[in-house]
Design a protein around this motif. Structure first.
Motif, PDB file in Angstrom:
ATOM      1  N   VAL A 105     102.914 105.846  68.562  1.00  0.00           N
ATOM      2  CA  VAL A 105     101.974 105.088  69.617  1.00  0.00           C
ATOM      3  C   VAL A 105     102.059 105.913  70.779  1.00  0.00           C
ATOM      4  N   LYS A 108     102.888  91.234  73.286  1.00  0.00           N
ATOM      5  CA  LYS A 108     102.624  92.579  72.487  1.00  0.00           C
ATOM      6  C   LYS A 108     103.483  93.106  71.806  1.00  0.00           C
ATOM      7  N   ALA A 121      99.914  94.171  79.180  1.00  0.00           N
ATOM      8  CA  ALA A 121      99.049  93.060  78.766  1.00  0.00           C
ATOM      9  C   ALA A 121     100.112  91.825  78.835  1.00  0.00           C
ATOM     10  N   ALA A 155      99.964 105.703  74.034  1.00  0.00           N
ATOM     11  CA  ALA A 155      99.866 104.358  74.363  1.00  0.00           C
ATOM     12  C   ALA A 155      98.616 103.713  73.890  1.00  0.00           C
ATOM     13  N   SER A 156      97.819 104.250  72.938  1.00  0.00           N
ATOM     14  CA  SER A 156      96.513 103.842  72.732  1.00  0.00           C
ATOM     15  C   SER A 156      95.309 103.388  73.781  1.00  0.00           C
ATOM     16  N   PHE A 166     101.510 101.830  63.579  1.00  0.00           N
ATOM     17  CA  PHE A 166     102.274 103.080  64.068  1.00  0.00           C
ATOM     18  C   PHE A 166     103.556 102.500  64.462  1.00  0.00           C
ATOM     19  N   THR A 224     105.203  95.514  77.473  1.00  0.00           N
ATOM     20  CA  THR A 224     105.932  94.756  78.920  1.00  0.00           C
ATOM     21  C   THR A 224     106.181  93.469  78.417  1.00  0.00           C
ATOM     22  N   MET A 252     102.586  94.276  67.530  1.00  0.00           N
ATOM     23  CA  MET A 252     102.458  95.429  67.319  1.00  0.00           C
ATOM     24  C   MET A 252     103.630  95.677  66.658  1.00  0.00           C
ATOM     25  N   MET A 278     101.387 100.907  81.642  1.00  0.00           N
ATOM     26  CA  MET A 278     102.628 100.562  80.693  1.00  0.00           C
ATOM     27  C   MET A 278     102.149  99.797  79.697  1.00  0.00           C
ATOM     28  N   GLU A 281      92.424  93.522  75.983  1.00  0.00           N
ATOM     29  CA  GLU A 281      93.503  92.793  76.429  1.00  0.00           C
ATOM     30  C   GLU A 281      93.665  92.528  78.118  1.00  0.00           C
ATOM     31  N   LEU A 312      92.134  99.095  74.087  1.00  0.00           N
ATOM     32  CA  LEU A 312      92.787  99.721  73.537  1.00  0.00           C
ATOM     33  C   LEU A 312      92.115 100.306  72.177  1.00  0.00           C
TER      34      LEU A 312
HETATM   35  C1  OOG Z   1      99.774 100.026  72.500  1.00  0.00           C
HETATM   36  C2  OOG Z   1      99.510  99.808  74.054  1.00  0.00           C
HETATM   37  C3  OOG Z   1     100.335  98.685  74.577  1.00  0.00           C
HETATM   38  C4  OOG Z   1     100.005  96.993  76.537  1.00  0.00           C
HETATM   39  O1  OOG Z   1      99.457  96.580  77.543  1.00  0.00           O
HETATM   40  O2  OOG Z   1     101.303  96.434  76.105  1.00  0.00           O
HETATM   41  C5  OOG Z   1      99.541  98.052  75.937  1.00  0.00           C
HETATM   42  C6  OOG Z   1      99.094  99.114  71.694  1.00  0.00           C
HETATM   43  O3  OOG Z   1      99.339  97.963  71.574  1.00  0.00           O
HETATM   44  O4  OOG Z   1      98.313  99.645  70.905  1.00  0.00           O
HETATM   45  O5  OOG Z   1      98.845  98.742  76.377  1.00  0.00           O
END
Ligand code: OOG
Ligand code: MG
Length: 247
Positions: free
Chosen positions: A145, A65, A220, A150-151, A140, A61, A69, A58, A100, A131
């Protein structure tokens, strides 16, 4: 018509060549549904090379984060058995990796409906995610993304503990003994169990089951930090022990 397979191949090559590419939406307008189709086509390329799906991750969340981003919707991606970090991560294979802290769930039995997913959990652990956006500058839009799975790049987890309440686990991430992030699992949708339920709902909605042995990364709790070469990272979750990785 957007060529989802061509876009997936572009992202896949960027990852394998360790070369950042301009975000897809710079040239191709993408909606969220099409972006998930690109993600799925990218996973299919990995499966064709012999990888197997190992779980669900996920993203976004936590507020930390979303703010980091500049994206404000929860997303999901798939983990494969080509991604576990084991004890070390070779950062020379990654473009601009970040790490993370995560809460990880181990799925114990098949989940075919989102209801009651918690009773299918066999263990909880502290984890990390590495990531690596395939996009220049790690920048992005939401569809970009999503298309980029999701990286997702690498992940790891510590010792599994019997299922328990992980709604307020203190998290500490250290690099070379220096604290770089602290937070609480409560930052993950108020309780990572909500992310777990969302993962089940999304997977089932996409026609998949959560399989025994799969991992669910809840997202994260803090912003991610750059993962340098020759680093030693430790993520500790209060009461869950720690997980370490070197680069
Ligand atoms: C996207 C992935 C976000 C998280 O735990 O929130 C993620 C990014 O930040 O590049 O994995
Ligand atoms: Mg993550």
């Amino acid at each position: 018509m957007v060529d989802v397979h061509a876009l997936a191949a572009t992202l896949d090559e960027a990852a394998r060549d360790v070369r950042a590419i301009p975000k897809l939406t710079a040239r191709t307008p993408l909606d969220v549904a099409t972006a998930y189709a690109v993600q799925r086509a990218g996973i299919d390329l990995r499966l064709r090379r012999g990888e197997r799906v190992a779980g669900v991750k996920m993203g976004f969340t936590s507020r930390a984060k979303m703010v980091q981003m500049g994206v404000d919707d929860v997303i999901w991606g798939l983990l494969t058995d080509g991604m576990p970090a084991e004890a070390s991560v070779d950062v020379s294979r990654l473009i601009h990796p970040r790490i993370e802290p995560e809460i990880a769930y181990l799925i114990g039995r098949e989940v075919r409906s989102a209801a009651g997913v918690e009773s299918a959990v066999a263990g909880v652990a502290v984890g990390f995610e590495v990531l690596d956006s395939r996009y220049t500058g790690f920048e992005f839009t939401l569809p970009d993304v999503i298309a980029d799975n999701a990286s997702a790049a690498r992940f790891g987890f510590g010792t599994w503990h019997p299922p328990r309440d992980v709604s307020n686990v203190g998290l500490l991430m250290e690099i070379d003994g220096r604290p770089v992030q602290t937070g609480s699992s409560a930052a993950i949708l108020g309780d990572p169990a909500r992310a777990l339920r969302a993962a089940a709902r999304l997977a089932v909605g996409a026609g998949m089951a959560l399989e025994p042995g799969w991992i669910v990364l809840a997202g994260a709790a803090t912003a991610a930090v750059p993962l340098p070469k020759d680093a030693h990272v430790r993520v500790t979750g209060a009461g869950l022990g720690s997980v370490e990785v070197t680069t």
